[in-house]
Structure formats: structure tokens, C-alpha cells
Motif scaffolding. Structure first.
Motif, PDB file in Angstrom:
ATOM      1  N   ASN A   4      -5.495  -1.192  -8.251  1.00  0.00           N
ATOM      2  CA  ASN A   4      -7.056  -0.774  -8.180  1.00  0.00           C
ATOM      3  C   ASN A   4      -7.884  -2.153  -8.040  1.00  0.00           C
ATOM      4  OD1 ASN A   4      -6.257   2.133  -8.256  1.00  0.00           O
ATOM      5  ND2 ASN A   4      -6.284   1.880 -10.466  1.00  0.00           N
ATOM      6  N   ALA A   5      -9.152  -1.764  -7.781  1.00  0.00           N
ATOM      7  CA  ALA A   5      -9.953  -3.020  -7.781  1.00  0.00           C
ATOM      8  C   ALA A   5     -11.474  -2.467  -7.885  1.00  0.00           C
ATOM      9  CB  ALA A   5      -9.993  -3.637  -6.296  1.00  0.00           C
ATOM     10  N   ALA A  35     -19.505  -2.040  -6.786  1.00  0.00           N
ATOM     11  CA  ALA A  35     -20.740  -1.959  -7.381  1.00  0.00           C
ATOM     12  C   ALA A  35     -21.817  -2.681  -6.609  1.00  0.00           C
ATOM     13  CB  ALA A  35     -20.483  -2.880  -8.788  1.00  0.00           C
ATOM     14  N   ARG A  36     -22.782  -2.125  -6.293  1.00  0.00           N
ATOM     15  CA  ARG A  36     -23.898  -2.729  -5.577  1.00  0.00           C
ATOM     16  C   ARG A  36     -24.795  -3.645  -6.269  1.00  0.00           C
ATOM     17  NH1 ARG A  36     -23.591  -2.616  -0.086  1.00  0.00           N
ATOM     18  NH2 ARG A  36     -22.673  -0.417   0.290  1.00  0.00           N
ATOM     19  N   GLY A  37     -24.101  -4.888  -6.401  1.00  0.00           N
ATOM     20  CA  GLY A  37     -24.942  -6.007  -7.413  1.00  0.00           C
ATOM     21  C   GLY A  37     -24.379  -5.795  -8.750  1.00  0.00           C
ATOM     22  N   THR A  44     -20.193   1.193 -12.739  1.00  0.00           N
ATOM     23  CA  THR A  44     -19.017   0.842 -11.856  1.00  0.00           C
ATOM     24  C   THR A  44     -17.836   1.007 -12.659  1.00  0.00           C
ATOM     25  OG1 THR A  44     -20.526   0.339 -10.116  1.00  0.00           O
ATOM     26  CG2 THR A  44     -18.163   0.425  -9.621  1.00  0.00           C
ATOM     27  N   LEU A  45     -17.708  -0.194 -13.465  1.00  0.00           N
ATOM     28  CA  LEU A  45     -16.681  -0.318 -14.307  1.00  0.00           C
ATOM     29  C   LEU A  45     -15.954   0.962 -15.261  1.00  0.00           C
ATOM     30  CD1 LEU A  45     -14.348  -2.044 -15.216  1.00  0.00           C
ATOM     31  CD2 LEU A  45     -15.811  -2.961 -16.845  1.00  0.00           C
ATOM     32  N   LYS A  48     -14.781   3.586 -13.067  1.00  0.00           N
ATOM     33  CA  LYS A  48     -13.346   3.185 -12.645  1.00  0.00           C
ATOM     34  C   LYS A  48     -12.285   3.439 -13.745  1.00  0.00           C
ATOM     35  CE  LYS A  48     -10.729  -1.065 -11.170  1.00  0.00           C
ATOM     36  NZ  LYS A  48      -9.815  -1.082 -12.413  1.00  0.00           N
ATOM     37  N   ILE A  49     -12.511   3.163 -15.011  1.00  0.00           N
ATOM     38  CA  ILE A  49     -11.550   3.393 -16.124  1.00  0.00           C
ATOM     39  C   ILE A  49     -11.449   4.788 -16.209  1.00  0.00           C
ATOM     40  CG2 ILE A  49     -11.743   3.120 -18.495  1.00  0.00           C
ATOM     41  CD1 ILE A  49     -12.925   0.178 -18.240  1.00  0.00           C
ATOM     42  N   LEU A  50     -12.538   5.373 -15.967  1.00  0.00           N
ATOM     43  CA  LEU A  50     -12.378   7.025 -16.087  1.00  0.00           C
ATOM     44  C   LEU A  50     -11.647   7.599 -15.193  1.00  0.00           C
ATOM     45  CD1 LEU A  50     -16.017   8.048 -17.337  1.00  0.00           C
ATOM     46  CD2 LEU A  50     -14.050   8.024 -18.669  1.00  0.00           C
ATOM     47  N   ARG A  51     -11.665   7.229 -13.841  1.00  0.00           N
ATOM     48  CA  ARG A  51     -10.933   7.684 -12.822  1.00  0.00           C
ATOM     49  C   ARG A  51      -9.604   7.148 -13.083  1.00  0.00           C
ATOM     50  NH1 ARG A  51     -12.030   6.283  -6.359  1.00  0.00           N
ATOM     51  NH2 ARG A  51     -10.013   7.322  -5.588  1.00  0.00           N
TER      52      ARG A  51
END
Length: 58
Positions: A4-5, A35-37, A44-45, A48-51
Motif C-alpha cells: 500500500n502507499a 494527501a493533498r499537500g 490521510t495517514l 490509511k492505517i484504519l483501512r
């Protein structure tokens, strides 16, 4: 193995990094979150971790 990224893209400059990650790095079951900026990086991190955790815990 699943790759993942999290890509940081400059607002208003398209999705060049995210698209590169999708084409060259991400495995079949992986994903990219963008992440937009830099200010959006922490949120966003977190998402991502929750996903990733939700995949494991089901």
C-alpha cells in the motif's frame, strides 16, 4: 505480500505520484491514498492505517 502507499501531491498539480505508485509499486490487493499537500498528511495517514487495520480485523 501486499503493498500500500500514501502519496503526497501538491494541490492543483494532478496525481502524478499517486498514478506512478499505482502503476509501478502497488500489488493487486494494495491501494494508494493521496494527501493533498503536507497539511493533509496526518489525516490521510490515519485513514490509511484504519483501512489497513479494517482488512485484518474484518
Amino acid at each position: 505480500m501486499t503493498v500500500n502507499a500514501l502519496a503526497i501531491e501538491a494541490p492543483g498539480h494532478g496525481l502524478a505520484v499517486s498514478n506512478f505508485f499505482r502503476r509501478a509499486l502497488i500489488t493487486r490487493d494494495g491501494f494508494v491514498m493521496t494527501a493533498r499537500g503536507h497539511r493533509a498528511y496526518a489525516e490521510t495517514l490515519r485513514r490509511k492505517i484504519l483501512r489497513e487495520i479494517s482488512r485484518v480485523t474484518g
